[in-house]
Motif scaffolding. Sequence first.
Motif, PDB file in Angstrom:
ATOM      1  N   ALA A  17       0.831  -1.205   0.000  1.00 11.08           N
ATOM      2  CA  ALA A  17       0.000   0.000   0.000  1.00 11.08           C
ATOM      3  C   ALA A  17       0.867   1.257   0.000  1.00 11.08           C
ATOM      4  O   ALA A  17       0.596   2.210  -0.749  1.00 11.08           O
ATOM      5  N   ALA A  18       1.905   1.269   0.819  1.00 10.72           N
ATOM      6  CA  ALA A  18       2.789   2.436   0.874  1.00 10.72           C
ATOM      7  C   ALA A  18       3.458   2.683  -0.474  1.00 10.72           C
ATOM      8  O   ALA A  18       3.603   3.835  -0.915  1.00 10.72           O
ATOM      9  N   PHE A  19       3.874   1.596  -1.138  1.00 14.24           N
ATOM     10  CA  PHE A  19       4.508   1.745  -2.445  1.00 14.24           C
ATOM     11  C   PHE A  19       3.533   2.282  -3.484  1.00 14.24           C
ATOM     12  O   PHE A  19       3.844   3.234  -4.213  1.00 14.24           O
ATOM     13  N   VAL A  20       2.349   1.681  -3.581  1.00 17.53           N
ATOM     14  CA  VAL A  20       1.381   2.118  -4.592  1.00 17.53           C
ATOM     15  C   VAL A  20       0.972   3.566  -4.345  1.00 17.53           C
ATOM     16  O   VAL A  20       0.841   4.359  -5.296  1.00 17.53           O
ATOM     17  N   GLU A  21       0.788   3.927  -3.096  1.00 16.90           N
ATOM     18  CA  GLU A  21       0.416   5.306  -2.782  1.00 16.90           C
ATOM     19  C   GLU A  21       1.538   6.270  -3.149  1.00 16.90           C
ATOM     20  O   GLU A  21       1.292   7.385  -3.635  1.00 16.90           O
ATOM     21  N   THR A  22       2.778   5.857  -2.955  1.00 16.67           N
ATOM     22  CA  THR A  22       3.924   6.686  -3.349  1.00 16.67           C
ATOM     23  C   THR A  22       3.957   6.877  -4.861  1.00 16.67           C
ATOM     24  O   THR A  22       4.114   7.994  -5.363  1.00 16.67           O
ATOM     25  N   ALA A  23       3.800   5.789  -5.599  1.00 17.25           N
ATOM     26  CA  ALA A  23       3.812   5.878  -7.056  1.00 17.25           C
ATOM     27  C   ALA A  23       2.675   6.745  -7.567  1.00 17.25           C
ATOM     28  O   ALA A  23       2.856   7.578  -8.471  1.00 17.25           O
ATOM     29  N   THR A  24       1.496   6.602  -6.983  1.00 16.97           N
ATOM     30  CA  THR A  24       0.338   7.386  -7.397  1.00 16.97           C
ATOM     31  C   THR A  24       0.558   8.869  -7.133  1.00 16.97           C
ATOM     32  O   THR A  24       0.260   9.721  -7.986  1.00 16.97           O
ATOM     33  N   ARG A  25       1.099   9.170  -5.972  1.00 19.89           N
ATOM     34  CA  ARG A  25       1.334  10.571  -5.616  1.00 19.89           C
ATOM     35  C   ARG A  25       2.294  11.243  -6.578  1.00 19.89           C
ATOM     36  O   ARG A  25       2.175  12.443  -6.875  1.00 19.89           O
ATOM     37  N   HIS A  26       3.259  10.492  -7.078  1.00 17.64           N
ATOM     38  CA  HIS A  26       4.250  11.055  -7.994  1.00 17.64           C
ATOM     39  C   HIS A  26       3.851  10.885  -9.464  1.00 17.64           C
ATOM     40  O   HIS A  26       4.613  11.290 -10.356  1.00 17.64           O
ATOM     41  N   GLY A  27       2.700  10.303  -9.718  1.00 19.58           N
ATOM     42  CA  GLY A  27       2.251  10.129 -11.089  1.00 19.58           C
ATOM     43  C   GLY A  27       3.104   9.167 -11.886  1.00 19.58           C
ATOM     44  O   GLY A  27       3.268   9.317 -13.102  1.00 19.58           O
ATOM     45  N   VAL A  28       3.635   8.149 -11.212  1.00 23.23           N
ATOM     46  CA  VAL A  28       4.511   7.172 -11.854  1.00 23.23           C
ATOM     47  C   VAL A  28       3.716   5.903 -12.157  1.00 23.23           C
ATOM     48  O   VAL A  28       2.966   5.409 -11.318  1.00 23.23           O
ATOM     49  N   GLU A  29       3.903   5.370 -13.349  1.00 27.03           N
ATOM     50  CA  GLU A  29       3.233   4.126 -13.730  1.00 27.03           C
ATOM     51  C   GLU A  29       3.908   2.944 -13.053  1.00 27.03           C
ATOM     52  O   GLU A  29       5.133   2.904 -12.932  1.00 27.03           O
ATOM     53  N   VAL A  30       3.113   1.980 -12.622  1.00 27.78           N
ATOM     54  CA  VAL A  30       3.631   0.773 -11.991  1.00 27.78           C
ATOM     55  C   VAL A  30       3.481  -0.401 -12.955  1.00 27.78           C
ATOM     56  O   VAL A  30       2.382  -0.667 -13.456  1.00 27.78           O
ATOM     57  N   SER A  31       4.576  -1.091 -13.218  1.00 26.12           N
ATOM     58  CA  SER A  31       4.546  -2.318 -14.005  1.00 26.12           C
ATOM     59  C   SER A  31       4.652  -3.479 -13.029  1.00 26.12           C
ATOM     60  O   SER A  31       5.718  -3.727 -12.453  1.00 26.12           O
ATOM     61  N   TYR A  32       3.548  -4.177 -12.822  1.00 25.52           N
ATOM     62  CA  TYR A  32       3.486  -5.266 -11.847  1.00 25.52           C
ATOM     63  C   TYR A  32       4.156  -6.508 -12.422  1.00 25.52           C
ATOM     64  O   TYR A  32       3.775  -6.988 -13.483  1.00 25.52           O
ATOM     65  N   ARG A  33       5.150  -7.055 -11.702  1.00 30.74           N
ATOM     66  CA  ARG A  33       5.908  -8.203 -12.175  1.00 30.74           C
ATOM     67  C   ARG A  33       5.947  -9.315 -11.126  1.00 30.74           C
ATOM     68  O   ARG A  33       6.959  -9.506 -10.439  1.00 30.74           O
ATOM     69  N   PRO A  34       4.860 -10.058 -10.960  1.00 29.57           N
ATOM     70  CA  PRO A  34       4.941 -11.219 -10.055  1.00 29.57           C
ATOM     71  C   PRO A  34       6.037 -12.169 -10.540  1.00 29.57           C
ATOM     72  O   PRO A  34       6.171 -12.396 -11.750  1.00 29.57           O
ATOM     73  N   MET A  35       6.806 -12.706  -9.610  1.00 29.25           N
ATOM     74  CA  MET A  35       7.933 -13.556 -10.009  1.00 29.25           C
ATOM     75  C   MET A  35       8.026 -14.768  -9.097  1.00 29.25           C
ATOM     76  O   MET A  35       7.618 -14.729  -7.934  1.00 29.25           O
ATOM     77  N   PRO A  36       8.593 -15.866  -9.605  1.00 32.37           N
ATOM     78  CA  PRO A  36       8.831 -17.052  -8.768  1.00 32.37           C
ATOM     79  C   PRO A  36      10.059 -16.827  -7.888  1.00 32.37           C
ATOM     80  O   PRO A  36      11.192 -17.087  -8.282  1.00 32.37           O
ATOM     81  N   VAL A  37       9.843 -16.345  -6.694  1.00 33.26           N
ATOM     82  CA  VAL A  37      10.952 -15.864  -5.880  1.00 33.26           C
ATOM     83  C   VAL A  37      11.913 -16.977  -5.488  1.00 33.26           C
ATOM     84  O   VAL A  37      13.130 -16.737  -5.361  1.00 33.26           O
ATOM     85  N   ARG A  38      11.428 -18.214  -5.314  1.00 28.14           N
ATOM     86  CA  ARG A  38      12.345 -19.304  -4.973  1.00 28.14           C
ATOM     87  C   ARG A  38      13.353 -19.532  -6.104  1.00 28.14           C
ATOM     88  O   ARG A  38      14.534 -19.798  -5.843  1.00 28.14           O
ATOM     89  N   ALA A  39      12.891 -19.423  -7.345  1.00 25.43           N
ATOM     90  CA  ALA A  39      13.800 -19.580  -8.475  1.00 25.43           C
ATOM     91  C   ALA A  39      14.802 -18.429  -8.527  1.00 25.43           C
ATOM     92  O   ALA A  39      15.974 -18.620  -8.878  1.00 25.43           O
ATOM     93  N   VAL A  40      14.361 -17.237  -8.145  1.00 27.40           N
ATOM     94  CA  VAL A  40      15.279 -16.089  -8.081  1.00 27.40           C
ATOM     95  C   VAL A  40      16.322 -16.319  -6.994  1.00 27.40           C
ATOM     96  O   VAL A  40      17.512 -16.054  -7.184  1.00 27.40           O
ATOM     97  N   PHE A  41      15.893 -16.827  -5.834  1.00 31.84           N
ATOM     98  CA  PHE A  41      16.850 -17.173  -4.776  1.00 31.84           C
ATOM     99  C   PHE A  41      17.889 -18.157  -5.290  1.00 31.84           C
ATOM    100  O   PHE A  41      19.092 -18.020  -5.034  1.00 31.84           O
ATOM    101  N   ASP A  42      17.427 -19.184  -5.997  1.00 31.18           N
ATOM    102  CA  ASP A  42      18.335 -20.222  -6.479  1.00 31.18           C
ATOM    103  C   ASP A  42      19.424 -19.632  -7.378  1.00 31.18           C
ATOM    104  O   ASP A  42      20.575 -20.091  -7.350  1.00 31.18           O
ATOM    105  N   GLU A  43      19.072 -18.628  -8.152  1.00 26.81           N
ATOM    106  CA  GLU A  43      20.034 -18.042  -9.091  1.00 26.81           C
ATOM    107  C   GLU A  43      20.919 -16.978  -8.458  1.00 26.81           C
ATOM    108  O   GLU A  43      21.981 -16.664  -8.996  1.00 26.81           O
ATOM    109  N   THR A  44      20.494 -16.420  -7.336  1.00 24.76           N
ATOM    110  CA  THR A  44      21.233 -15.291  -6.769  1.00 24.76           C
ATOM    111  C   THR A  44      21.835 -15.584  -5.401  1.00 24.76           C
ATOM    112  O   THR A  44      22.352 -14.680  -4.740  1.00 24.76           O
TER     113      THR A  44
END
Length: 222
Positions: free
Chosen positions: A21-48
Motif C-alpha cells: 500500500a505504501a509503495f502504490v500510494e507513493t507511485a500514485t502521488r508522484h504520477g509514476v506508472e507501476v509495471s506489476y511483475r509477479p515472479m517465482p521468488v524461490r527460483a530467483v533465490f536459487d540463481e542469486t
Amino acid sequence: MSRQIDYFFTLSSPWAYLGHAAFVETATRHGVEVSYRPMPVRAVFDETGGLPLPKRHPARQRYRLVELQRWRQRRGLPLSLQARSGSFDPSLADRLVIAIIASGSDPDAFLRRAFHALWADALDLADEAVLARLVASVGLDAEPLLEAAAAPASHERYEQNRIEAIAAGVFGAPSYILDGELFWGQDRVELLDEALSEGRAAYLPQRVRDDTQPATPRTISR
C-alpha cells in the motif's frame, strides 16, 4: 512520457504485503506508472544465492520475526506470524495477478485483498476456491481469470518476469526498479519516495574490481 517503476514481488512475501500500500500510494502521488511483475521468488533465490526461510540460520529466522513485528506496527497493518508463507506454492496466485493485468484490469485491489487474506487472515492462497472468492470480492469474474492463470501464456509471462528480474539485479521481494536503480525491500519505499521527489539521477552499481586478476602494469611518462 510517464516514468515507470518495475515492481517485482510475490504474494508469498510478508515484506511485499507490508510495503504494498505504501509503495502504490507513493507511485500514485508522484504520477509514476507501476509495471506489476509477479515472479517465482524461490527460483530467483536459487540463481542469486538466497536461501528459502527453512534453510536460514535460526538466528536469522528469529530476527526476521522481530522485524515483522516492528514493521507491522510501523505500517499499521495486521499480520499473523503464523501465516503459512513457506508451506504453499504461490505460483497460481501470482499468475492470477498476471491474468488480471492481461485482462486490462488494475491488479491493485485484488493484491490488497489477497495480501490481507494470506498475511492477516492466514488463508490458503493455493486454494482455487479462496482465490475465486477474492477475485469476486473486487468485482472481477473469477472463472475466466483462473482459467487464464493456468494457461501457457501466464506461465510464460511468470518465467519471463524471473528472467527480467535477474537481468535487473533483483535478488529478493519486493524489489522496485526506477530508471535502472534497484530499491530492495519494503523498508526502501521511503528512499524511493525521496528519489522521486528529488528527481535525481539514478544510483547505478559500479563495477567491482576483481582482485584475483593480475594488475595491468602502468606506463609512467617522464
